[in-house]
Design a protein around this motif. Sequence first.
Motif, PDB file in Angstrom:
ATOM      1  N   HIS A  73     -99.655 -45.331 -87.595  1.00  0.00           N
ATOM      2  CA  HIS A  73    -100.657 -45.652 -86.655  1.00  0.00           C
ATOM      3  C   HIS A  73    -101.524 -46.751 -87.314  1.00  0.00           C
ATOM      4  O   HIS A  73    -102.055 -46.603 -88.564  1.00  0.00           O
ATOM      5  CB  HIS A  73    -101.279 -44.622 -86.149  1.00  0.00           C
ATOM      6  CG  HIS A  73    -100.615 -43.640 -85.518  1.00  0.00           C
ATOM      7  ND1 HIS A  73    -100.696 -42.242 -86.068  1.00  0.00           N
ATOM      8  CD2 HIS A  73     -99.806 -43.347 -84.510  1.00  0.00           C
ATOM      9  CE1 HIS A  73    -100.010 -41.412 -85.410  1.00  0.00           C
ATOM     10  NE2 HIS A  73     -99.548 -42.119 -84.301  1.00  0.00           N
ATOM     11  N   ASN A 115    -104.991 -47.402 -88.137  1.00  0.00           N
ATOM     12  CA  ASN A 115    -106.020 -46.369 -88.333  1.00  0.00           C
ATOM     13  C   ASN A 115    -107.208 -46.852 -87.622  1.00  0.00           C
ATOM     14  O   ASN A 115    -107.629 -47.894 -87.426  1.00  0.00           O
ATOM     15  CB  ASN A 115    -106.210 -45.947 -89.801  1.00  0.00           C
ATOM     16  CG  ASN A 115    -107.021 -46.956 -90.600  1.00  0.00           C
ATOM     17  OD1 ASN A 115    -107.843 -47.576 -90.369  1.00  0.00           O
ATOM     18  ND2 ASN A 115    -106.044 -47.125 -91.867  1.00  0.00           N
ATOM     19  N   ASN A 116    -108.181 -45.630 -87.454  1.00  0.00           N
ATOM     20  CA  ASN A 116    -109.331 -45.774 -86.736  1.00  0.00           C
ATOM     21  C   ASN A 116    -110.269 -46.859 -87.718  1.00  0.00           C
ATOM     22  O   ASN A 116    -111.122 -47.670 -86.812  1.00  0.00           O
ATOM     23  CB  ASN A 116    -110.057 -44.468 -86.483  1.00  0.00           C
ATOM     24  CG  ASN A 116    -110.488 -43.628 -87.693  1.00  0.00           C
ATOM     25  OD1 ASN A 116    -110.107 -44.240 -88.725  1.00  0.00           O
ATOM     26  ND2 ASN A 116    -110.827 -42.438 -87.419  1.00  0.00           N
ATOM     27  N   THR A 174    -102.432 -49.771 -91.424  1.00  0.00           N
ATOM     28  CA  THR A 174    -101.787 -48.350 -90.905  1.00  0.00           C
ATOM     29  C   THR A 174    -102.087 -47.200 -91.883  1.00  0.00           C
ATOM     30  O   THR A 174    -102.455 -47.228 -93.088  1.00  0.00           O
ATOM     31  CB  THR A 174    -100.194 -48.731 -90.735  1.00  0.00           C
ATOM     32  OG1 THR A 174     -99.900 -49.013 -92.125  1.00  0.00           O
ATOM     33  CG2 THR A 174     -99.810 -49.739 -89.789  1.00  0.00           C
ATOM     34  N   ASP A 175    -101.925 -46.218 -91.090  1.00  0.00           N
ATOM     35  CA  ASP A 175    -102.204 -44.822 -91.783  1.00  0.00           C
ATOM     36  C   ASP A 175    -100.813 -44.303 -92.268  1.00  0.00           C
ATOM     37  O   ASP A 175     -99.813 -44.848 -92.247  1.00  0.00           O
ATOM     38  CB  ASP A 175    -102.971 -43.903 -91.221  1.00  0.00           C
ATOM     39  CG  ASP A 175    -102.378 -43.611 -89.947  1.00  0.00           C
ATOM     40  OD1 ASP A 175    -101.291 -43.657 -89.639  1.00  0.00           O
ATOM     41  OD2 ASP A 175    -103.288 -42.886 -88.943  1.00  0.00           O
TER      42      ASP A 175
END
Length: 146
Positions: free
Chosen positions: A31, A33-34, A26-27
């Motif tokens: 979320h 993250n990409n 997660t960021d």
Amino acid sequence: MSSPAEFPERSAYPFWIDESIRNADTDQFQHVNNAAIASYCEAGRMALFSESSLREAIAGLNVVVVKLTIQFERELFYPGTVRVGTCVTAVGNTSFQVSQGLYGFQGRFATSEATCVVMDRAEHKPIRVPDAVRALFTQHARIGQS
């Protein structure tokens, strides 16, 4: 050539893996993250390449991703599991295209396309996709289908 966006159904993908979402994925906005999503895509491709008949056919060769495109469709959050579906959508002279659908508990959240080049391990240069690999991809792929 088909793209993953043209495959709304999970049945379009013959190869599947499950990946656990880690808190470290997660960021600062909570979320996934990409970069983590790109790692889920890689795990799906590695599962495809580990399939026993394909593993034998590519023994001694390298497969290099030269282009990766990810379409993010919705947010994904920790905790949970990601299901990654994978299929081959095109085979060229020295490369092939891998399309993927990524699914969380709310459904598909991303799709990806990777262009992969087959390389000679010793010479570090592209070679023709071996006929055995081409046959396996053609047999199980979504080439020319939508």
